[in-house]
Design a protein around this motif. Sequence first.
Motif, short mmCIF file in Angstrom:
data_model
loop_
_atom_site.label_atom_id
_atom_site.label_comp_id
_atom_site.label_asym_id
_atom_site.label_seq_id
_atom_site.Cartn_x
_atom_site.Cartn_y
_atom_site.Cartn_z
N THR A 2 20.53 20.88 60.85
CA THR A 2 19.42 21.60 61.46
C THR A 2 18.71 22.45 60.43
O THR A 2 19.28 22.86 59.43
N ALA A 3 17.44 22.69 60.68
CA ALA A 3 16.68 23.57 59.80
C ALA A 3 17.02 25.01 60.13
O ALA A 3 17.63 25.32 61.15
N CYS A 4 16.63 25.91 59.26
CA CYS A 4 16.91 27.33 59.48
C CYS A 4 16.09 27.86 60.64
O CYS A 4 14.93 27.49 60.82
N ALA A 5 16.69 28.72 61.44
CA ALA A 5 15.96 29.38 62.52
C ALA A 5 14.94 30.33 61.94
O ALA A 5 15.17 30.97 60.92
N ILE A 6 13.79 30.42 62.60
CA ILE A 6 12.70 31.27 62.11
C ILE A 6 12.44 32.37 63.10
O ILE A 6 12.38 32.15 64.31
N LEU A 300 14.40 19.94 64.55
CA LEU A 300 13.52 20.80 63.76
C LEU A 300 13.31 22.10 64.51
O LEU A 300 12.99 22.09 65.71
N GLN A 301 13.47 23.22 63.83
CA GLN A 301 13.28 24.53 64.44
C GLN A 301 12.02 25.18 63.87
O GLN A 301 11.84 25.25 62.66
N LEU A 302 11.16 25.65 64.77
CA LEU A 302 9.85 26.17 64.40
C LEU A 302 9.61 27.52 65.06
O LEU A 302 10.10 27.78 66.16
N ALA A 303 8.81 28.34 64.41
CA ALA A 303 8.42 29.63 65.00
C ALA A 303 7.47 29.40 66.16
O ALA A 303 6.58 28.55 66.10
#
Length: 379
Positions: A2-6, A300-303
């Motif tokens: 997973t991508a980093c949490a924003i 994918l993690q997005l703001a």
Amino acid sequence: MTACAIETAAEGGDAVWPTEFTITANGAYAARLAGSGDALYVERWTLDGPEPYAVPLPLSQPEDPGALLLPLADGRVLIGRRVDGRRHTFSLLYPTGPQTGELLLGAVEAPPGGELVLLPPSPDGICAYAMAVGEDRTTLWLVAGGAFGPEQVAEVQGRCSGGVWLDRTGRMLALDRRLGDGPVKAVAIDLERGGEVTPLLQITEDSHDRLLLADPDSGLLLIRSDAPSPGHDRLGWGVLGSLLPVRFPECLRLDDAAVTPFAVQPGQVLMPENCGVALRIDAAAGSWVGVWRPSSRRMLQLAAPAGWVAGAGVWTAEGVLRLPYATAQTPCGLADLAEPADHPVPAVEAVVEAAVAEPKVCRPVPLQQAPLTDRKRAG
């Protein structure tokens, strides 16, 4: 992976307003309670124009924070108000010049010790349904769209919750049902056959199997179940009409956050693995957005935009996720969230057999060895 949490915090500040927000099935309108304190009123958002805009629908008296709201496809807003304990009255609100028009529909009473809730907007955009939940019986009511006010349309044994539409006609409804002290199992309700009940999810005999979302175009189902690890719910996916088993991707499991799907990309006929799924991620740092496709091994993690109405949004068929937000500077906004260019949509090499190609009446069966296999209609 997973991508980093924003972080979702941004300058400008979130508006301090109620966040319950319901969007029509076609994504054209939404409704919520706006205002603050004891001065609450219904607000309708128009989402399908060149720019989103809000129309206030106040009446002479402020609304109760517990009022039930549901927008219809013609721009009217259904409101349910609790009066006299268990009794709820229903009306349709609509703008008429500078004033708010109100059409009284009638009343429905919740069962003793139970509750009355609205089901998600019907795919036909015309009808609205309420669910009166008792200790051992659940009654479904058509509260808008009928000929003579609220009318009972089905009675289901057991205590039900949830509510997901399985087709685009508003005929097949999925509910999560508990019989006595048994496990929760999703069942399908045929509203045109007097509320006939068909088993829908049964991964194991003792597992709690709930249906969270369904996309009638592709047949994609989003499921929450503790079958993989009893006592601990996992997010999984299956396909209506497919012989493939339910899968529980590891990328949808976060140790320090809750993950909840809230929107599925429409229009992906015969391509359930290519559907975009929007997920709300809640953690100590706040709430943000996850985007995932069944064909991918990555979420994918997005703001989210500042002031996002957390858990609300719609996909376009082209793959753009639209998120409503409200801040002091922008009281009615809609942000388009597209996947970055360096995160291409995975190609789907094979079409899943027997996915739902056209809206039709499905006869779901227990999701076990051959989950959600279509079968011939009885009778």
